[in-house]
Design an enzyme around this catalytic site. Structure first.
Site, mmCIF file in Angstrom:
data_model
loop_
_atom_site.group_PDB
_atom_site.id
_atom_site.type_symbol
_atom_site.label_atom_id
_atom_site.label_comp_id
_atom_site.label_asym_id
_atom_site.label_seq_id
_atom_site.Cartn_x
_atom_site.Cartn_y
_atom_site.Cartn_z
ATOM 1 N N GLY A 139 -3.303 -3.547 -7.645
ATOM 2 C CA GLY A 139 -3.193 -3.516 -6.503
ATOM 3 C C GLY A 139 -3.336 -4.525 -5.432
ATOM 4 O O GLY A 139 -4.215 -4.934 -5.316
ATOM 5 N N SER A 140 -2.660 -4.518 -4.647
ATOM 6 C CA SER A 140 -3.151 -4.698 -3.281
ATOM 7 C C SER A 140 -2.242 -5.022 -2.040
ATOM 8 O O SER A 140 -0.819 -4.936 -2.799
ATOM 9 C CB SER A 140 -3.350 -7.078 -3.371
ATOM 10 O OG SER A 140 -4.645 -7.051 -4.729
ATOM 11 N N ASN A 141 -3.158 -5.581 -0.416
ATOM 12 C CA ASN A 141 -1.891 -5.922 0.280
ATOM 13 C C ASN A 141 -2.491 -7.152 0.831
ATOM 14 O O ASN A 141 -3.509 -7.377 1.114
ATOM 15 C CB ASN A 141 -2.372 -4.954 1.457
ATOM 16 C CG ASN A 141 -1.872 -3.518 1.076
ATOM 17 O OD1 ASN A 141 -1.063 -3.361 0.375
ATOM 18 N ND2 ASN A 141 -2.971 -2.526 1.600
#
Length: 773
Positions: A221-223
Site C-alpha cells: 500500500g502507500s500514501n
C-alpha cells in the site's frame, strides 16, 4: 564490527582492483580508466556516477550486491526455478514473488513461464514492447557489476556466505525478476496454476468474498500527497510526500541510490532490489511516488468444457484443446517432481483464488487473463519517469508506455503543478463489456470489486483491442482517471474518486475503481491533512506546505480512528474496566501513535477487532460527506464490547499493562538491540502505517510491512530540497553498519538530509568514494 567493516573494505579494494580516492576529489567527474564511481554519503547511501548507461548499471549492480547479496541471490534462485534443488521442495519461498506456498510450486510456476517463451518474446520485440536501448545497457552493466562483486568472495552475511546457490547471474535473470514483480495478477495464482486438475463436480467457493478479502488485506500500500503552488508555503513551487507501505523483509525491500551521467541523466530515490532504475524519487525538476491502485489487473473467464473431455473447452460451439506445459523440478530430497500447467486462449487455468477459494474444474474451467503477463514495458516506464522534466512529461511517459503495473502515480514539479494519474496496464473491460459478456457471477463481482468474469464460450467476449492502447487487451489511457491541480492531489489506496474532494473524478469504468463509496480512514486522514495545512488550521505556524512541515505532519502519527472513536472508547473502558489506569490514559490520550503515547496500544488491539465487524458506527457513511462519515462508535454493539474485552485480555496475556506506552509493546530487535517503532496499522487511519506482528507473549515484536522509503521533497528557486528515510535501513546483512542505522533514526522521528548536487554530496561528513575500474 567497525574493524571487520574496514577489513572488508580493504580486501574489496585489493581483490576487485578498485581504489579509494580522497573525499574532496573527483566530485564532478570520473578518473581515467574507471567504469563508475560510487560515493557513499551518510547511512551508506550510494551516489553512482558513470560516463554511460553500461557503467551506471555496473555501479548499481556492484553497490546493490554489496548491501544485499543474500536477498538478491535468493531472488534469482526463485526466478530460475531452483529453490527445491538447493533448499528443499516443501520449504516456503519468499512471498514477494509469487503466492506459492512451497518451493516446488514456486519452481514449477517459474519454469512454466520459461517454457512458454513469453519473456524471450518480449525481449526480442522493439520498444515499447521490449526494453529501450538505454534500459538494455543498464541491465547489461548491472549484471556485470553484480557478478564482479560476487567474484571477490567477500560475502559476510551468514545467511548465504559459501552457499552453492549464490551464483553469477545473467541478463535474463534480471528480466525474469522484473516480470515476476510486474505480473502480480498471474503470480498470485501460482499454486492454483501448477496444481490445477479436473475433478468431480464441486461447489464453487464464495469468489465475491475472496476478492473483497484479498483487496482489503494486500500487503502493499502507500500514501502520497502532491502539493501544487497554491497549496505550498511562500518560496516553494510544490511539495511531495511519498510514503510507500511495503514489506520490511525479503525481495520487495527498497534500496536507496542516486544514478548520474553528467549532463545526461541524474535521478535519486529508491528502487526495489534488483531494479537498475529509480522507481520513486526526484530529479532536478520534479518528484514522484506510487501508490497501489484499486484497478483490477486481471479478469477471469468461464470456459465450458467438452462433455467427457475436461481438457478441451468450447468457443462458439467448437472444441479447442487446452495447451499443456509440463515442467520438471529438480528436488534436493530425491526424484524430480513434474507438474503440468494448462492454458486456454485467455490464459492459464486455475482451480482456486489466491486465498484458496475453490474454482472447480469440471463442466466449467476458469482461466485468468492478466494484462501484465505481457508487460516488459515497466522498465521503459520508469526510465521515462527518471528523465521527465515536469508533470506533463510524467503523464506522457505513462501514456506512451502503459507499463506501470498496478500502481497510481502522484507527482509535483518545479512549475507548481500537482498530478495524479492512474495510467497503467489495466484490462480493456468496460461497463458495457460486462453487461454484454459478464456471467452471473461476473456481473456481481464486477459491481462489487471491478474484477470481471467473462463468458469464455464466446470469442467476441475475449480481450478487446483499444485503438489508443500500445498492446491488445489494454484499456486506453484516456479512459483512465487523471487529475492535475494547483492545490493538492492525494491517494491512500482508495480509488481515484476523491483524489481531491473539490474535483471528484467519476468518468472511468468500474474496472479502474469504485465511485461514491466509503473511503478508508487513512484516505480521510490524508485529505484532511492536506486541507488543514493549506488553510493553516492544523496547529502549525502559517499556511501551506514545506518539506519540513510535511515531515512533521507524517510523524505526528495521528489516528483518524482515535479522533472518531477515542472518547467513546474511554467511556466504554470506564464501564468495563472501572478505576483502571487504562481508562485514565484513554481519557487523556491525544490520539497519536507516538512512542510515549499511553492508551494507544490498547486502542490498537481494540480497534483492529472493531474494524472486522463491518459497520460499528452509529452514523453511517454519507456520499455527500465522505470525509467525515461514518462516525460515532456504537459502544452498545455486543461485538464492539467483546472486542474491548478481548483486547484487554490480549495485553494482560502478553504481560503488558493496559496503559503501557506504545514503545513497550511495539518494537523490532536488530542484533539484540530493541528499537521501538511508532505508527499504526492501516485500519486505524494513521498515515505512517506500521503493520506489526503480534506475539501473544510479548506484544508487537516485528514489523511485517509499512512505511519504507519515505521522501519529503520541495522545489524552490534554488532547486529541489528533500529529506528521506529508509525505515529498515539499506542492508539486510546483520554484519553491515547500515543494517539498522536508519531504523534507529525512524524510531527517534529523525530524517536523512537528501544530497542531490555534487556540492551537497562532496560536503557529506565521512564521505567515502570507491572507484570501480
Amino acid at each position: 564490527m567497525r574493524n571487520r567493516t574496514l577489513l572488508l573494505a580493504l580486501l574489496t579494494a585489493l581483490v576487485l582492483g578498485i581504489g579509494a580516492i580522497p573525499a574532496t576529489a573527483n566530485e564532478q567527474g570520473l578518473p581515467p580508466g574507471s567504469r563508475a564511481v560510487v560515493r557513499y554519503t551518510e547511512y551508506g547511501i550510494p551516489h553512482i556516477l558513470a560516463r554511460d548507461f553500461p557503467g551506471l548499471g555496473y555501479g548499481s549492480g556492484f553497490a546493490a550486491a554489496k548491501d544485499n547479496i543474500c536477498t538478491l541471490a535468493d531472488v534469482y534462485l526463485s526466478v530460475r526455478g531452483e529453490r527445491s534443488r538447493f533448499l528443499g521442495a516443501e520449504a516456503k519461498p519468499d512471498g514477494g514473488l509469487t503466492g506459492a506456498k512451497s518451493n516446488v510450486d514456486s519452481d514449477a510456476f517459474f519454469r512454466s513461464l520459461d517454457a512458454t517463451g513469453a519473456v524471450h518474446r518480449m525481449l526480442a520485440a522493439p520498444p515499447p514492447y521490449g526494453p529501450r536501448a538505454e534500459v538494455r545497457e543498464l541491465v547489461r552493466g548491472y549484471v556485470q557489476g553484480y557478478n564482479k562483486y560476487l567474484s571477490a568472495g567477500l560475502i559476510s552475511d551468514p545467511r548465504c556466505a559459501g552457499k552453492p546457490w549464490v551464483r553469477p547471474i545473467t541478463e535474463f535473470d534480471v528480466y525474469r525478476h522484473v516480470y515476476a514483480i510486474t505480473a502480480g495478477g498471474t503470480d498470485s495464482f501460482a499454486d492454483a496454476m501448477v496444481n490445477a486438475r479436473p475433478g468431480p463436480e464441486a461447489k464453487r467457493g464464495n469468489v465475491l468474498a475472496s476478492v473483497r478479502g484479498s483487496n482489503a488485506n494486500r500487503d502493499r500500500g502507500s500514501n502520497a500527497i502532491a502539493i501544487g503552488r497554491a497549496g505550498s508555503a511562500p518560496g516553494r513551487s510544490s511539495v511531495l510526500l511519498g510514503n510507500p507501505h511495503y514489506p520490511w523483509h525479503g525481495s520487495q525491500r527498497f534500496w536507496q541510490n542516486q544514478l548520474t551521467i553528467p549532463g545526461k541523466f541524474d535521478v535519486t530515490g529508491a528502487s526495489l532490489l534488483g531494479f537498475p532504475l529509480v522507481q520513486i524519487g526526484h530529479n532536478a525538476d520534479f518528484a514522484w511516488s506510487h501508490t497501489v491502485s484499486t484497478s483490477a489487473n486481471f479478469s477471469l473467464f468461464e470456459n465450458p468444457t467438452v462433455p467427457g473431455d475436461p481438457r478441451s473447452y468450447l468457443v462458439n460451439g467448437k472444441p479447442e484443446r487446452m495447451r499443456a506445459t509440463r515442467v520438471t523440478v529438480p528436488v534436493r530430497e530425491g526424484k524430480p517432481i513434474s507438474k503440468t500447467v494448462y492454458r486456454t486462449r485467455y490464459g492459464p487455468v486455475v482451480t482456486a483464488m489466491p486465498d484458496g477459494t475453490a474454482l472447480p474444474w469440471g463442466s466449467t474451467a476458469y482461466s485468468v487473463h492478466d494484462v501484465n503477463a505481457a508487460n516488459m514495458r515497466a522498465l521503459n516506464t520508469w526510465f521515462g519517469l527518471d528523465i521527465a522534466r515536469n508533470t506533463k512529461g510524467v503523464a506522457q511517459a505513462l501514456r506512451a508506455t502503459q507499463g506501470s503495473p498496478w500502481v497510481n502515480t502522484i507527482a509535483s514539479d518545479s512549475q507548481g503543478h500537482a498530478l495524479y494519474s492512474d495510467a497503467q496496464a489495466s484490462p480493456n473491460v468496460t461497463d458495457a463489456d460486462v453487461a454484454r459478456c459478464g456471467t452471473v457471477l461476473g456481473k456481481q463481482l464486477y459491481a462489487a470489486t471491478g474484477t470481471a468474469v467473462l463468458d469464455g464460450a464466446r470469442a467476441d467476449c475475449g480481450p478487446a483491442t483499444d485503438p489508443e492502447a500500445v498492446q491488445p487487451g489494454l484499456l486506453g489511457p484516456s479512459k483512465q482517471p487523471r487529475l492535475s491541480r494547483p492545490d493538492f492531489v492525494t491517494n491512500s489506496n482508495d480509488s481515484a474518486w476523491l483524489t481531491n474532494p473539490a474535483r471528484p473524478l467519476t468518468d472511468y469504468p468500474r474496472t479502474m475503481g469504485d465511485i461514491g463509496t466509503q473511503r478508508s480512514l487513512r484516505t480521510q486522514e490524508g485529505i484532511l491533512t492536506a486541507q488543514r495545512r493549506i488553510a493553516g488550521t492544523d496547529g502549525l505556524p502559517g499556511k501551506g506546505f514545506t518539506e519540513a512541515n510535511m515531515r512533521e505532519l507524517l510523524f505526528r502519527d495521528t489516528s483518524r480512528a482515535a479522533v472518531l472513536a477515542g472518547r467513546e472508547t474511554a467511556r466504554l473502558c470506564a464501564e468495563l474496566e472501572p478505576g483502571t489506569p487504562a481508562c485514565s490514559a484513554l481519557s487523556t490520550w491525544d490520539g497519536r501513535f507516538s512512542l510515549q503515547s499511553k492508551g494507544s496500544l490498547l486502542f490498537q488491539r481494540f480497534f483492529l477487532k472493531v474494524a472486522e465487524l463491518g459497520s460499528p458506527w452509529l452514523v453511517p457513511f454519507d456520499p455527500g460527506h465522505p470525509v467525515t462519515t461514518p462516525n460515532t462508535l456504537n459502544t452498545g454493539d455486543p461485538g464492539v464490547r467483546k472486542a474491548f474485552r478481548d483486547a484487554v485480555a490480549e495485553l494482560r496475556a502478553a504481560g503488558l499493562a493496559l496503559d503501557t506506552p506504545l514503545a513497550a509493546g511495539q518494537y523490532v530487535v536488530r542484533n539484540g538491540e530493541r528499537i521501538p517503532v511508532h505508527g499504526g496499522p492501516h485500519a486505524l487511519g494513521v498515515l505512517d502505517v506500521i503493520t506489526p506482528q503480534w506475539d501473544p507473549k510479548r506484544g508487537n515484536t516485528e514489523v511485517v510491512h509499512g512505511s519504507s522509503f519515505i521522501q519529503s521533497v520541495e522545489f524552490t528557486a534554488r532547486g529541489p530540497r528533500a529529506s528521506t528515510l529508509l525505515t529498515y535501513s539499506q542492508s539486510a546483512d546483520p554484519s553491515s553498519p547500515h543494517y539498522a542505522d536508519q531504523t534507529r533514526l525512524f524510531s527517534a522521528g529523525k530524517w536523512v538530509r537528501d544530497r542531490f548536487t555534487a556540492a551537497e554530496i562532496a560536503s557529506a561528513p565521512g564521505l567515502q568514494t570507491t572507484v570501480l575500474r
